[in-house]
Design a protein around this motif. Structure first.
Motif, PDB file in Angstrom:
ATOM      1  N   LYS A 233       0.803  -1.208   0.000  1.00 52.22           N
ATOM      2  CA  LYS A 233       0.000   0.000   0.000  1.00 52.22           C
ATOM      3  C   LYS A 233       0.840   1.263   0.000  1.00 52.22           C
ATOM      4  O   LYS A 233       0.337   2.342  -0.251  1.00 52.22           O
ATOM      5  N   CYS A 234       2.111   1.150   0.290  1.00 56.07           N
ATOM      6  CA  CYS A 234       2.965   2.342   0.318  1.00 56.07           C
ATOM      7  C   CYS A 234       4.351   1.973  -0.217  1.00 56.07           C
ATOM      8  O   CYS A 234       4.719   0.800  -0.340  1.00 56.07           O
ATOM      9  N   ASN A 235       5.095   2.946  -0.538  1.00 55.83           N
ATOM     10  CA  ASN A 235       6.450   2.750  -1.075  1.00 55.83           C
ATOM     11  C   ASN A 235       7.406   2.342   0.038  1.00 55.83           C
ATOM     12  O   ASN A 235       7.416   2.948   1.108  1.00 55.83           O
ATOM     13  N   ALA A 245       6.773   9.986   1.277  1.00 62.31           N
ATOM     14  CA  ALA A 245       5.705  10.110   0.278  1.00 62.31           C
ATOM     15  C   ALA A 245       4.677   8.979   0.439  1.00 62.31           C
ATOM     16  O   ALA A 245       3.474   9.189   0.286  1.00 62.31           O
ATOM     17  N   GLY A 246       5.162   7.775   0.766  1.00 60.48           N
ATOM     18  CA  GLY A 246       4.242   6.663   0.981  1.00 60.48           C
ATOM     19  C   GLY A 246       3.333   6.908   2.164  1.00 60.48           C
ATOM     20  O   GLY A 246       2.130   6.636   2.126  1.00 60.48           O
ATOM     21  N   GLU A 249       0.730   9.430   1.186  1.00 53.41           N
ATOM     22  CA  GLU A 249      -0.324   8.855   0.344  1.00 53.41           C
ATOM     23  C   GLU A 249      -1.353   8.074   1.186  1.00 53.41           C
ATOM     24  O   GLU A 249      -2.554   8.138   0.940  1.00 53.41           O
ATOM     25  N   LEU A 252      -3.521  10.655   2.953  1.00 52.72           N
ATOM     26  CA  LEU A 252      -4.460  11.270   2.012  1.00 52.72           C
ATOM     27  C   LEU A 252      -5.593  10.307   1.638  1.00 52.72           C
ATOM     28  O   LEU A 252      -6.750  10.727   1.486  1.00 52.72           O
ATOM     29  N   ALA A 253      -5.265   9.024   1.468  1.00 50.43           N
ATOM     30  CA  ALA A 253      -6.310   8.046   1.144  1.00 50.43           C
ATOM     31  C   ALA A 253      -7.320   7.894   2.275  1.00 50.43           C
ATOM     32  O   ALA A 253      -8.549   7.802   2.058  1.00 50.43           O
ATOM     33  N   HIS A 256      -9.493  10.950   2.271  1.00 51.28           N
ATOM     34  CA  HIS A 256     -10.445  10.895   1.159  1.00 51.28           C
ATOM     35  C   HIS A 256     -11.613   9.958   1.469  1.00 51.28           C
ATOM     36  O   HIS A 256     -12.760  10.254   1.142  1.00 51.28           O
TER      37      HIS A 256
END
Length: 257
Positions: A233-235, A245-246, A249, A252-253, A256
């Motif tokens: 699910k992430c880097n 950045a992962g 993300e 943010l998900a 959302h």
């Protein structure tokens, strides 16, 4: 049809009947004016009682027309006699009406008394039932306590019987759990324990395990199952750390969603 007309008629919405204006000629007394006290909903439509009143009014009008004139002593005496007779008749009718009203009131009082007695009997029955129910509960509780005390005394007597010589030892828990034939693992049925009493309730009964068709269907569904490796699910870096950045993300998900 008759049923539809009965269900959907406009009788409930009907207003009072229309009464047109009228003019009374001089010297005439219409009979209908004597019934001015009877209106729609108060005597109309006319019933047996109203018809009796109308007959009495007609009879009284005929009696008034038959009264002799007061022009001679004989006619005056006859007129007084007829008036006394009519007065006695009126009083007798009034007494009869009073008797009818008293009978109706007596019937109403009897019905009220009957209803009050029925209500009082229901209250008394409920009170007796609650009293009996409380006594039954107390009786059952007393019987349960007696049975519990009896079982406790029997256990004490059994323990004393085992310790006849007065050398009752303490319970060795380690020895009981080490011996697989002890009461912990294999209790005896004669002391009131039945381990296989409700064993059928723990048996697993399944269509896919107990029938050949279910086994074939289960095997077919398992053979066609394809398992895909989950994607990260992430880097992730080579060293096993998650990049900034992962993490951003993922946050943010979640926001959302």
């Amino acid at each position: 049809t008759l049923g539809i007309q009965t269900d959907y008629r406009d009788g409930e919405a009907q207003t009072d009947p229309y009464s047109p204006e009228y003019i009374v000629r001089s010297g005439s007394v219409p009979e209908i004016l004597a019934l001015a006290t009877l209106t729609w909903g108060r005597g109309l439509p006319a019933g047996p009682a109203e018809l009796e009143i109308i007959d009495r009014i007609r009879e009284k009008r005929a009696w008034e027309a038959a009264l002799p004139p007061m022009d001679s002593p004989a006619n005056i005496a006859k007129r007084l006699e007829m008036m006394e007779y009519m007065e006695r008749k009126e009083w007798a009718y009034r007494e009869e009406e009073i008797d009818k009203l008293q009978k109706v009131q007596l019937e109403v009082f009897k019905e009220l008394l009957r209803r009050r007695e029925e209500n009082q009997n229901e209250v008394n029955d409920m009170r007796l039932y609650n009293h009996w129910h409380n006594h039954q509960k107390a009786k059952e509780e007393k019987i349960r306590k007696i049975q519990h005390d009896c079982a406790m005394m029997l256990r004490k007597l059994i323990a004393k019987r085992k310790n006849v010589m007065g050398k009752q030892g303490r319970r060795d828990i380690i020895k009981e759990y080490n011996d697989f034939s002890s009461q912990v693992y294999a209790p005896l049925s004669r002391i009131g324990f039945f381990p296989d009493k409700s064993s059928d309730g723990y048996a697993v009964k399944n269509f896919y395990l107990n029938t050949f068709a279910g086994l074939c269907e289960l095997e077919q569904s398992v053979s066609q199952l394809k398992i895909k490796a989950p994607k990260p699910k992430c880097n992730i870096t080579k060293t096993g750390y998650v990049t900034r950045a992962g993490r951003l993300e993922v946050v943010l998900a979640q926001v959302h969603q």
